[in-house]
Design an enzyme around this catalytic site. Sequence first.
Site, PDB file in Angstrom:
ATOM      1  N   LYS A 102       0.899  -1.157   0.000  1.00  0.00           N
ATOM      2  CA  LYS A 102       0.000   0.000   0.000  1.00  0.00           C
ATOM      3  C   LYS A 102       0.932   1.199   0.000  1.00  0.00           C
ATOM      4  O   LYS A 102       2.073   1.114   0.423  1.00  0.00           O
ATOM      5  CB  LYS A 102      -0.873   0.019   1.261  1.00  0.00           C
ATOM      6  CG  LYS A 102      -2.185  -0.696   1.083  1.00  0.00           C
ATOM      7  CD  LYS A 102      -3.342  -0.071   1.860  1.00  0.00           C
ATOM      8  CE  LYS A 102      -3.204  -0.097   3.338  1.00  0.00           C
ATOM      9  NZ  LYS A 102      -4.417   0.129   4.097  1.00  0.00           N
ATOM     10  N   HIS A 118       2.922   6.932   2.656  1.00  0.00           N
ATOM     11  CA  HIS A 118       2.399   8.294   2.540  1.00  0.00           C
ATOM     12  C   HIS A 118       3.205   9.248   3.395  1.00  0.00           C
ATOM     13  O   HIS A 118       4.131   8.859   4.099  1.00  0.00           O
ATOM     14  CB  HIS A 118       0.899   8.347   2.798  1.00  0.00           C
ATOM     15  CG  HIS A 118       0.477   7.819   4.129  1.00  0.00           C
ATOM     16  ND1 HIS A 118       0.713   8.506   5.287  1.00  0.00           N
ATOM     17  CD2 HIS A 118      -0.150   6.678   4.481  1.00  0.00           C
ATOM     18  CE1 HIS A 118       0.231   7.806   6.287  1.00  0.00           C
ATOM     19  NE2 HIS A 118      -0.282   6.693   5.837  1.00  0.00           N
ATOM     20  N   HIS A 135       4.058   8.547   6.867  1.00  0.00           N
ATOM     21  CA  HIS A 135       5.151   7.594   7.098  1.00  0.00           C
ATOM     22  C   HIS A 135       6.504   8.294   7.026  1.00  0.00           C
ATOM     23  O   HIS A 135       7.433   7.918   7.731  1.00  0.00           O
ATOM     24  CB  HIS A 135       5.097   6.455   6.077  1.00  0.00           C
ATOM     25  CG  HIS A 135       3.892   5.573   6.239  1.00  0.00           C
ATOM     26  ND1 HIS A 135       3.008   5.346   5.230  1.00  0.00           N
ATOM     27  CD2 HIS A 135       3.434   4.878   7.305  1.00  0.00           C
ATOM     28  CE1 HIS A 135       2.039   4.551   5.661  1.00  0.00           C
ATOM     29  NE2 HIS A 135       2.280   4.247   6.919  1.00  0.00           N
TER      30      HIS A 135
HETATM   31  N1  ARG Z   1       1.228   0.460   9.484  1.00  0.00           N
HETATM   32  C1  ARG Z   1       0.498   1.423  10.242  1.00  0.00           C
HETATM   33  C2  ARG Z   1      -0.036   2.502   9.314  1.00  0.00           C
HETATM   34  O1  ARG Z   1       0.530   2.736   8.288  1.00  0.00           O
HETATM   35  C3  ARG Z   1       1.332   2.073  11.315  1.00  0.00           C
HETATM   36  C4  ARG Z   1       1.829   1.123  12.368  1.00  0.00           C
HETATM   37  C5  ARG Z   1       2.252   1.807  13.611  1.00  0.00           C
HETATM   38  N2  ARG Z   1       2.719   0.908  14.615  1.00  0.00           N
HETATM   39  C6  ARG Z   1       1.968   0.123  15.368  1.00  0.00           C
HETATM   40  N3  ARG Z   1       2.540  -0.675  16.232  1.00  0.00           N
HETATM   41  N4  ARG Z   1       0.671   0.158  15.283  1.00  0.00           N
HETATM   42  O2  ARG Z   1      -1.002   3.159   9.630  1.00  0.00           O
END
Ligand code: ARG
Length: 586
Positions: free
Chosen positions: A133, A136, A139
């Site tokens: 995905k 963005h 991130h």
């Molecule tokens: N992958 C998630 C996102 O892009 C963020 C993860 C953050 N870390 C966690 N332990 N939830 O929204």
Amino acid sequence: MNPQVLDPNAYLEGLVRNALGELLGEEAAVLPVSLDRPRQPEHGDLGLPCFPYAKALKTNPAQAASMLAERIRPDTLVSEVRPTGPFLNFRFHPKALAENVVRGILEEKEPYGPWASNGLSVVIDFSSPNIAKPFHLGHLRSTVIGAALRRLYRFTGHEVHGINHLGDWGSQFGKIIVAWREWGDEKALQKDPMRHLFDIYVRYQREEKERPELKEQAAEAFRRLESGEENEERAIWKKLRDISLQAFQGPYKRLRVEFDHMTGESFYEDKMEAVIQELEKAGITTVSEGALVVEFPEQKIPPCILRKSDGTTIYATRDLAALFYRRETYHFDKALYVVGSEQKLHFRQLALVLEKLGWPQAKNVQHVDFGLILFFNQEKGRWEKGKTRSGNAIFLDEVLDEAVAGVKKIIEEKNPDLPDKEAIAEAVGVSAIIFNDLKNGRIKDVKFDWNEMLSFEGETGPYVQYAGARLSSILRKAGSSVPAMTQSIASEGGIDFELLSDATPVLLTMMEFGPTLKRALEKNEPSILTNLMIRIASEIHSFLRDHRVLGEDPDLTRARLALVAAGRKILETGLEILGVTSPERM
Ligand code: ARG
């Protein structure tokens, strides 16, 4: 033998603490001692607000300042102790200040060099993009802020576990698998995996609306993936995951971001059941509409879902499993989640579950959130929430390339004969993006303004890097270097520090390094350090404007070179924590 190096700040704090102890006994231990630069430099080098002591001393702040003043004698380091209204102001002997700060920095003594271990273990969960995905802008922020915090905690003596909690599991993988089957192209994947996966994912989302059967196929694909069998779905998942992971390495390398553990959501696939059982055993779960949840009636917030009615687990289930795993494996005292503000509820729920379980670390499980990245909308003439050409998605490499190209243009204009232009443009361009993100409090939105962030003037990465490059150039001209000056100080009678009496403002600013790191830690706020680096750079630029370093008098030249070396070194250390390089020239 040279005398021992003191940190003037910590030393003075010790004197104040002793005085408070004499006046108040054990009660003094809980009182804050926050020494800071007085707003007006005429008042002193450091000032202590005495408001917090008035109550304990049963008097007013001004009287408290006088009472403390009577108990702190000037000595070889502190020259003046003067109550001024509710403040107690101090001055240092300029020579002693210069010697202790310059030597402290060059000899890498605390707080200027790595701090001794404090035995605390900290987990920092950051970056964590979703595989297949789009990466963005959130991130990017998480990556930059998290990497800075990881370095900050490590530098200050913590055992740090920086974790990339990759989004490599979950129902969206059903969709990605279907998209791959429908439109996947092996060649396009090899050539540019991020873009190709993004393209087919977008296409899936578009076509799903017209072809509802895709939705069923996606649900079925995820069920088969979650079955744990070595089937076709698992093979596709693994292939796409591996190639994405590979593709992330490029930008991570350019941003100089490192992780201690690459354990994504899929890592917890076989660890969730045991955790769910523990929560059930603890009696904190309920069944609601067929789903297994933890409810929070007191807080009046939605329940945390552990298992949906169709038997599948979700993001939160994996985060809880991760917390159990991290507690067992890393014995953390603190766990930070560097994730955008839109996930506030999720992290609140996690912390509440831990509280219900009675974990002592529950209150140290913190969501380190941050604001949005804004772009200027030419048509409407205002800043708004980020949309790049490809929607809210960005291709990190593209953004980095654009910054580097911008810097290259500036170098061509300003300094076309610079050797090693490519490498310097890369270092400066990437740093400009990092700095732009870290210069304001993280909760603030970040304006993505190329002109501003690439400028060599103002509060930018290039401006601070340029101060460092100027110092390097002076050292080079003198045939010296940071290590050579460090040596020179260690030799008997090496430097007459008296000659740095006119450098007090820059020395005092460098001396703020220690307290600044502490404040940045308390608030998990890299911008506090970023701002100090800007101020140090600006003090250095003014010192160089008003003083000649390489002059007639060899003693004066040597003393100023020691200051220059210390400036170069502290800029490098501070920028390194932020994730920014310090080019020797630019
Ligand atoms: N992958 C998630 C996102 O892009 C963020 C993860 C953050 N870390 C966690 N332990 N939830 O929204």
